[in-house]
Design a protein around this motif. Structure first.
Motif, PDB file in Angstrom:
ATOM      1  N   HIS A   7      46.025  69.585  22.102  1.00  0.00           N
ATOM      2  CA  HIS A   7      47.244  68.781  21.913  1.00  0.00           C
ATOM      3  C   HIS A   7      47.971  68.516  23.222  1.00  0.00           C
ATOM      4  O   HIS A   7      48.556  67.438  23.450  1.00  0.00           O
ATOM      5  N   ASP A   8      47.940  69.520  24.155  1.00  0.00           N
ATOM      6  CA  ASP A   8      48.693  69.377  25.412  1.00  0.00           C
ATOM      7  C   ASP A   8      48.192  68.222  26.256  1.00  0.00           C
ATOM      8  O   ASP A   8      48.917  67.731  27.115  1.00  0.00           O
ATOM      9  N   ASN A   9      46.927  67.816  26.041  1.00  0.00           N
ATOM     10  CA  ASN A   9      46.448  66.672  26.806  1.00  0.00           C
ATOM     11  C   ASN A   9      47.126  65.378  26.374  1.00  0.00           C
ATOM     12  O   ASN A   9      47.139  64.392  27.110  1.00  0.00           O
ATOM     13  N   THR A  10      47.661  65.367  25.192  1.00  0.00           N
ATOM     14  CA  THR A  10      48.316  64.169  24.661  1.00  0.00           C
ATOM     15  C   THR A  10      49.831  64.312  24.633  1.00  0.00           C
ATOM     16  O   THR A  10      50.579  63.440  25.066  1.00  0.00           O
ATOM     17  N   TYR A  11      50.281  65.443  24.188  1.00  0.00           N
ATOM     18  CA  TYR A  11      51.726  65.691  24.079  1.00  0.00           C
ATOM     19  C   TYR A  11      51.914  67.194  24.181  1.00  0.00           C
ATOM     20  O   TYR A  11      51.600  67.938  23.241  1.00  0.00           O
ATOM     21  N   PRO A  12      52.413  67.671  25.302  1.00  0.00           N
ATOM     22  CA  PRO A  12      52.565  69.125  25.479  1.00  0.00           C
ATOM     23  C   PRO A  12      53.494  69.699  24.415  1.00  0.00           C
ATOM     24  O   PRO A  12      54.581  69.157  24.161  1.00  0.00           O
ATOM     25  N   LEU A  13      53.079  70.756  23.823  1.00  0.00           N
ATOM     26  CA  LEU A  13      53.891  71.446  22.818  1.00  0.00           C
ATOM     27  C   LEU A  13      54.591  72.622  23.483  1.00  0.00           C
ATOM     28  O   LEU A  13      53.966  73.629  23.818  1.00  0.00           O
ATOM     29  N   THR A  14      55.890  72.477  23.712  1.00  0.00           N
ATOM     30  CA  THR A  14      56.673  73.541  24.342  1.00  0.00           C
ATOM     31  C   THR A  14      57.849  73.856  23.447  1.00  0.00           C
ATOM     32  O   THR A  14      58.177  73.125  22.511  1.00  0.00           O
ATOM     33  N   GLY A  15      58.483  74.956  23.743  1.00  0.00           N
ATOM     34  CA  GLY A  15      59.698  75.313  23.036  1.00  0.00           C
ATOM     35  C   GLY A  15      59.472  75.351  21.530  1.00  0.00           C
ATOM     36  O   GLY A  15      58.508  75.941  21.016  1.00  0.00           O
ATOM     37  N   ALA A  16      60.393  74.690  20.834  1.00  0.00           N
ATOM     38  CA  ALA A  16      60.348  74.674  19.385  1.00  0.00           C
ATOM     39  C   ALA A  16      59.104  73.980  18.890  1.00  0.00           C
ATOM     40  O   ALA A  16      58.601  74.276  17.782  1.00  0.00           O
ATOM     41  N   HIS A  17      58.607  73.047  19.711  1.00  0.00           N
ATOM     42  CA  HIS A  17      57.367  72.370  19.317  1.00  0.00           C
ATOM     43  C   HIS A  17      56.202  73.349  19.280  1.00  0.00           C
ATOM     44  O   HIS A  17      55.309  73.254  18.441  1.00  0.00           O
ATOM     45  N   THR A  19      56.306  76.367  18.449  1.00  0.00           N
ATOM     46  CA  THR A  19      56.369  77.257  17.285  1.00  0.00           C
ATOM     47  C   THR A  19      55.736  76.625  16.045  1.00  0.00           C
ATOM     48  O   THR A  19      55.473  77.303  15.055  1.00  0.00           O
ATOM     49  N   ILE A  20      55.571  75.295  16.102  1.00  0.00           N
ATOM     50  CA  ILE A  20      54.957  74.635  14.932  1.00  0.00           C
ATOM     51  C   ILE A  20      53.615  74.013  15.309  1.00  0.00           C
ATOM     52  O   ILE A  20      53.141  73.057  14.682  1.00  0.00           O
ATOM     53  N   ALA A  21      53.025  74.566  16.376  1.00  0.00           N
ATOM     54  CA  ALA A  21      51.772  74.008  16.883  1.00  0.00           C
ATOM     55  C   ALA A  21      50.667  74.027  15.822  1.00  0.00           C
ATOM     56  O   ALA A  21      49.791  73.153  15.793  1.00  0.00           O
ATOM     57  N   SER A  22      50.701  75.005  14.946  1.00  0.00           N
ATOM     58  CA  SER A  22      49.642  75.104  13.943  1.00  0.00           C
ATOM     59  C   SER A  22      50.033  74.445  12.617  1.00  0.00           C
ATOM     60  O   SER A  22      49.302  74.496  11.646  1.00  0.00           O
ATOM     61  N   ASN A  23      51.235  73.864  12.616  1.00  0.00           N
ATOM     62  CA  ASN A  23      51.720  73.207  11.399  1.00  0.00           C
ATOM     63  C   ASN A  23      51.747  71.704  11.653  1.00  0.00           C
ATOM     64  O   ASN A  23      52.794  71.083  11.813  1.00  0.00           O
ATOM     65  N   CYS A  24      50.530  71.123  11.710  1.00  0.00           N
ATOM     66  CA  CYS A  24      50.378  69.736  12.139  1.00  0.00           C
ATOM     67  C   CYS A  24      51.201  68.755  11.297  1.00  0.00           C
ATOM     68  O   CYS A  24      51.771  67.785  11.803  1.00  0.00           O
ATOM     69  N   VAL A  25      51.254  69.018   9.998  1.00  0.00           N
ATOM     70  CA  VAL A  25      51.923  68.067   9.120  1.00  0.00           C
ATOM     71  C   VAL A  25      53.410  67.962   9.393  1.00  0.00           C
ATOM     72  O   VAL A  25      54.054  67.005   9.005  1.00  0.00           O
ATOM     73  N   GLN A  26      53.927  68.975  10.074  1.00  0.00           N
ATOM     74  CA  GLN A  26      55.358  68.953  10.402  1.00  0.00           C
ATOM     75  C   GLN A  26      55.714  67.684  11.189  1.00  0.00           C
ATOM     76  O   GLN A  26      56.764  67.103  10.986  1.00  0.00           O
ATOM     77  N   CYS A  27      54.763  67.248  12.051  1.00  0.00           N
ATOM     78  CA  CYS A  27      55.018  66.041  12.848  1.00  0.00           C
ATOM     79  C   CYS A  27      54.117  64.873  12.423  1.00  0.00           C
ATOM     80  O   CYS A  27      54.457  63.711  12.650  1.00  0.00           O
TER      81      CYS A  27
END
Length: 383
Positions: A7-17, A19-27
């Motif tokens: 995912h980080d190659n497209t949109y880095p997941l930091t912070g609160a993001h 925490t939901i890295a494994s909850n794809c449907v959230q976004c």
């Protein structure tokens, strides 16, 4: 089968993001192809619903990253556009990152007036006491945001600074060395020493009132000065009144040795007068005996009592001009009786048998000091 999508190659997941890295449907609840990559694309509702502060009413840009990171709970946040709402300068700048100092957690009720935050400073200030002095609470009238001091207090609203006072307007301690609350507003309150040390004239010995404004303005050097109480020391009237404002005419810059007698100032007039010649006539120098302060003439010379009765007795009305008896107009000590008034033939006849008789003016006056023949009658009776 789990994917290996980085995912980080497209949109880095930091912070609160993160925490939901494994909850794809959230976004990606609407699919993976239409997921926005801008803040407001996902968080417009958060923006719209924000109330502390209300982002919509304040027209805060909805580019969340301007103020927020991806830390959970949108905090901490910065506010780089603070100057768009309230310019931070001076002493406020060091507090730019200490939001709670001014906002105390509530960004909707923060006042934007000086006293809104600093009323305690106002109330507690004692030098000078702002409350007692009834100073305005618009701090910016006198202070900058840099510091409380120096201030730009409008002194003229309390005590106008004019003349020499204006030259020290920025040197507050010159007058307020003992604080701003006890500064006197009377002349003598600050200038008693000047009064005590004045020597020209000596204010203390002359008991001149210490209300400086009676004679002085605030002009530097205490000059020019008036002296409306001159009559308390020497009454100005007549010709003197006309030069009341021409101090140097009488004082010549020295107010300690000005005589208060006529001759003290007018001895030259006395010496130079020749009609009659005051010196040769040995007139007294007490000018006021004959003259007023209005003019030298007319004079009230008392010829009868001082020299010889011509306004009374036998000689009253028997003369017309001074020269009838005083042939020398430059010397009134010279007089004559032996003129057409008292011809020798008549005088000789009147003095028949008078021992020591002599026909000359000095002898006439010696035997007739009052202008009558009473003395000679007494002489005759006694012999």
């Amino acid at each position: 089968m789990p994917s290996t999508f980085d995912h980080d190659n497209t949109y880095p997941l930091t912070g609160a993001h993160a925490t939901i890295a494994s909850n794809c449907v959230q976004c990606h609840s609407n699919g993976y192809n239409n997921t926005p990559n801008t803040c407001e694309g996902c968080h417009q509702n958060n923006y719209t619903q924000a109330t502390n502060p209300n982002h919509v009413s304040l027209a805060i840009p909805n580019e969340c990253a301007s103020c927020h990171t991806t830390n959970p709970g949108w905090a901490p946040a910065s506010f780089p556009i603070h100057n768009n709402y309230y310019v931070l300068e001076g002493a406020h700048i060091p507090l730019a990152d200490q939001c709670a100092t001014c906002h105390n957690g509530n960004y909707n009720t923060t006042p934007n007036t000086c006293d809104g935050c600093h009323i305690d400073n106002y109330n507690q200030t004692t030098n000078p006491n702002h409350v007692a002095s009834q100073f305005a609470t618009t701090c910016q009238d006198c202070h900058t945001q840099t510091a409380w001091v120096p201030s730009t207090f409008d002194h003229n609203s309390t005590y106008p600074l004019t003349g020499a006072h204006a030259t020290i307007a920025t040197n507050c301690v010159q007058c307020h060395a003992n604080g701003y609350s006890n500064t006197p507003n009377t002349c003598e309150g600050c200038h008693q020493n000047n009064y005590n040390q004045a020597t020209n004239p000596n204010h203390v010995s002359l008991a001149i009132p210490n209300e400086c404004a009676t004679c002085h303005t605030t002009n530097p050097g205490w000059a020019p000065a008036t002296f409306p109480i001159h009559n308390n020391y020497y009454v100005l009237k007549g010709a003197h009144l006309a030069i009341a404002n021409q101090c140097s005419d009488c004082h010549n810059g020295n107010y300690t040795n000005t005589p208060n007698t006529c001759s003290g100032c007018h001895i030259n007039e006395y010496n130079q007068t020749n009609d009659p010649n005051h010196v040769s006539a040995q007139f007294p120098t007490t000018c006021e005996d004959c003259h007023t302060q209005t003019a030298w003439q007319p004079s009230t010379f008392d010829h009868d009592d001082q020299y010889f009765p011509i306004y009374s007795g036998n000689h009253n009305g028997e003369w017309n001009t001074c020269s009838d008896c005083h042939p020398n107009s430059t010397n009134y000590s010279v007089f004559t009786c032996t003129t057409s008034c008292h011809p020798q033939s008549s005088t000789n006849n009147d003095h028949q048998g008078v021992s020591g008789y002599s026909y000359n003016s000095a002898a006439c006056l010696n035997c007739h000091p009052n202008g009558n023949d009473q003395m000679i009658r007494n002489f005759i009776r006694s012999n």
